[in-house]
Structures are given as C-alpha cells and as structure tokens.
Design a protein around this motif. Structure first.
Motif, PDB file in Angstrom:
ATOM      1  N   TYR A   1       0.827  -1.201   0.000  1.00  0.00           N
ATOM      2  CA  TYR A   1       0.000   0.000   0.000  1.00  0.00           C
ATOM      3  C   TYR A   1       0.863   1.253   0.000  1.00  0.00           C
TER       4      TYR A   1
ATOM      5  N   LEU B   1      -5.502   6.909 -10.311  1.00  0.00           N
ATOM      6  CA  LEU B   1      -6.041   6.049  -9.259  1.00  0.00           C
ATOM      7  C   LEU B   1      -7.559   6.172  -9.171  1.00  0.00           C
ATOM      8  N   TYR B   2      -8.055   7.386  -9.222  1.00  0.00           N
ATOM      9  CA  TYR B   2      -9.500   7.588  -9.142  1.00  0.00           C
ATOM     10  C   TYR B   2     -10.208   6.986 -10.353  1.00  0.00           C
TER      11      TYR B   2
ATOM     12  N   SER C   1     -10.510   3.339 -10.181  1.00  0.00           N
ATOM     13  CA  SER C   1     -11.295   2.844  -9.038  1.00  0.00           C
ATOM     14  C   SER C   1     -12.787   3.105  -9.158  1.00  0.00           C
TER      15      SER C   1
ATOM     16  N   VAL D   1      -5.339   9.679   0.100  1.00  0.00           N
ATOM     17  CA  VAL D   1      -5.646   8.431  -0.579  1.00  0.00           C
ATOM     18  C   VAL D   1      -4.749   7.338  -0.010  1.00  0.00           C
TER      19      VAL D   1
ATOM     20  N   SER E   1      -3.749   3.790  -1.342  1.00  0.00           N
ATOM     21  CA  SER E   1      -3.875   3.029  -2.577  1.00  0.00           C
ATOM     22  C   SER E   1      -3.219   1.655  -2.446  1.00  0.00           C
ATOM     23  N   ASP E   2      -3.620   0.762  -3.343  1.00  0.00           N
ATOM     24  CA  ASP E   2      -3.142  -0.611  -3.381  1.00  0.00           C
ATOM     25  C   ASP E   2      -2.285  -0.781  -4.633  1.00  0.00           C
TER      26      ASP E   2
ATOM     27  N   ARG F   1      -5.511   0.542  -7.586  1.00  0.00           N
ATOM     28  CA  ARG F   1      -6.766   1.199  -7.231  1.00  0.00           C
ATOM     29  C   ARG F   1      -6.719   1.764  -5.816  1.00  0.00           C
ATOM     30  N   ILE F   2      -7.731   2.541  -5.514  1.00  0.00           N
ATOM     31  CA  ILE F   2      -7.850   3.165  -4.199  1.00  0.00           C
ATOM     32  C   ILE F   2      -8.483   2.183  -3.219  1.00  0.00           C
TER      33      ILE F   2
ATOM     34  N   THR G   1     -10.367   6.653   0.975  1.00  0.00           N
ATOM     35  CA  THR G   1     -10.133   8.088   1.117  1.00  0.00           C
ATOM     36  C   THR G   1     -10.757   8.608   2.413  1.00  0.00           C
TER      37      THR G   1
END
Length: 298
Positions: A47, A96-97, A100, A112, A114-115, A120-121, A124
């Motif tokens: 992450y 990212l957004y 996702s 954020v 993230s992975d 993806r997120i 938040t």
C-alpha cells in the motif's frame, strides 16, 4: 471496492472549496483486514499513502504514519499544499481515481490509501485510514488505539471537531461587530480548551502517560487554531485562548517530536488556507501563541 457518497471531513466542512466540482466526490471505504481472506490485508510494501500535509486531515494521517514507524512498510507520497487541477484535485491522483470508479468525474483529492497490487484506491475516508494504520500496521510504534481507551479517544475527537474547530470557525464568521449575545461559540471554545488543559494535569499526554490517537487529533487541532483560526478571531479572544498555558506548552513539546514536527509546514498550511478563505481578518492575526518553527527545530 464500494463507493459511497462523500462524508465531508470536519476540517473541510466550513471551507469554501477551491472549485465547485461538477459532481460530488465519492468516498472510497475499503478496509485493511487481518488476513488474506479479507482481500485487502496488511502486507509490507503493498500500500501507499498520498497526502498533502498542509491539509489538517492529511497532517493527522502523516503524523500517525510517522509515530507508527511505517516509512519502510507503507511508503508515503507527499503532495503539494495546493491542488493543481481546476476542480481542486491532484493530477497525480487522477489515474487512481479513474481506475477505481467507472467514468469518475470528481476531483482527485487527498488523502488516498492506494493498493499497488491493483492500482486502485482502498480508502479516502480519514477515520478508517487512521484506524487501519493503528490496528493493522502498528510496527514498532505506540499503541495509538488501546482497546480500553477507544471511547475516550472518540470523545476527544468529537470535542476537537465540534467544540474547538467548529466553534472557532463560527466565532470567526461572526466578526468583530456583533453583540455579546452572539459570542456563544467562544464560550464553547474556551470550555473545550479548559477541558483539554485539565486532562494534561494528569500526565504528559491527553490520556495519561503514553501517546494515543487522541494526541494526534488534539495537536493537529491546536496547530490549526493557532495558524488559521487566529486570523479570524479578535485579540481578546486569542488572549484567552493563549491563557491555557499547559495546553500550548504541550503543543510545542509535541512539535519538537520528529513524528509530529517533520510534517509541519506553517507557510504551506497558510497558503492552502488563503487559497479558499473568504473570511475577514481580525486583530488576533498578530498573535501567534507557539513559535512553531522554533519548536520543530527543538
């Protein structure tokens, strides 16, 4: 990954946004579980946090990350103080957004979590991020959410959100020309600061002898009060705020702690505030209670 309507953070709830987005920004509410059965589970280097520490919510997450000693386990990307897209988001977070949420059109805002495995997120949502850092990625850091103190930690967070931040915001909005009948927000603010001052009589931290998540919340709230809210409070109000000497000594002491001070940039915090502030300046702007730069240097 589920997307639900955004819950506005207490630090942003009373601010004019940088720009009005065409649609409401969603809140991603994934959680980090205990093991592989949860989907998202705690794995070193999986992450990444994306934070703009000039934002109070992001500052609290950054301090928590440092207290837990997660620099190597969960990398941190620091974003500029001011968003760089017209809708109030960050261009670097846009991929990212969009990965996702299908046809995402809102601002790509921080914070954020993230992975890296999926691109993806995860989340938040600040309270969830803070809990997952403390409970799933503790590392060698302190126990920030001890099981037997969680009700108290929530109570302190509520006090800071409503009786310090919101009360100071409301008092600043009333201006200098209003009658004494309108000064109830100041009464609430002074009572809350007095309550925190009394807590510190029992030990070096808000809940006693060891730091907890309550200290992160209180410290970020005090930073915001002394660097942002003071611009909108009059000199008499700020003099009474400054009279809580144990509280401000505590704030300066924590600023000297590397986990707190390393993320504090007062100039960046003020730049962010000025970018969207529409309030009037008051006489309290001349009075800074803590010399934050000196405190950070120790």
């Amino acid at each position: 990954m589920s997307v639900v309507p955004s819950a506005v953070s207490h630090a942003a709830a009373h601010a004019v946004p940088f720009a009005a987005p065409s649609v409401a920004a969603p809140a991603f509410r994934g959680r980090i579980g205990r093991d592989a059965r949860s989907g998202h589970y705690a794995v070193p280097h999986r992450y990444r946090l994306h934070l703009a520490p000039a934002d109070p919510d992001c500052l609290g997450v950054a301090v928590t990350h440092s207290l837990l000693g997660l620099d190597d386990t969960l990398p941190l990307t620091v974003l500029p103080a001011l968003p760089d897209t017209p809708d109030g988001g960050y261009a670097d977070l846009r991929p990212l957004y969009e990965a996702s949420a299908h046809l995402y059109r809102g601002p790509a805002a921080a914070p954020v979590l993230s992975d890296a495995w999926t691109g993806r997120i995860v989340s938040t949502h600040v309270p969830d991020i803070l809990r997952d850092l403390a409970l799933r990625f503790r590392g060698d850091g302190p126990e920030l959410l001890p099981e037997d103190r969680q009700d108290e930690i929530r109570a302190v967070a509520d006090l800071c959100a409503h009786s310090v931040h919101a009360a100071a915001q409301r008092a600043g909005e009333l201006g200098l020309d209003d009658t004494a009948a309108h000064h109830d927000p100041l009464t609430v603010l002074f009572a809350a600061l007095g309550s925190l001052e009394r807590r510190l009589a029992a030990g070096p931290y808000v809940l006693g002898e060891a730091p907890t998540a309550a200290d992160v919340t209180v410290w970020v709230t005090l930073v915001h009060l002394d660097t942002v809210h003071r611009w909108h409070l009059d000199a008499a109000a700020m003099e009474r705020v400054a009279g809580h000497t144990a509280l401000w000594a505590y704030a300066g002491r924590l600023a000297a702690h590397p986990a707190f001070g390393r993320h504090l940039d007062v100039d960046a915090l003020l730049d962010r505030h000025r970018a969207h502030c529409r309030g009037r300046e008051a006489a309290g702007a001349a009075m800074r209670i803590v010399d934050w730069s000196a405190a950070v240097r120790g």
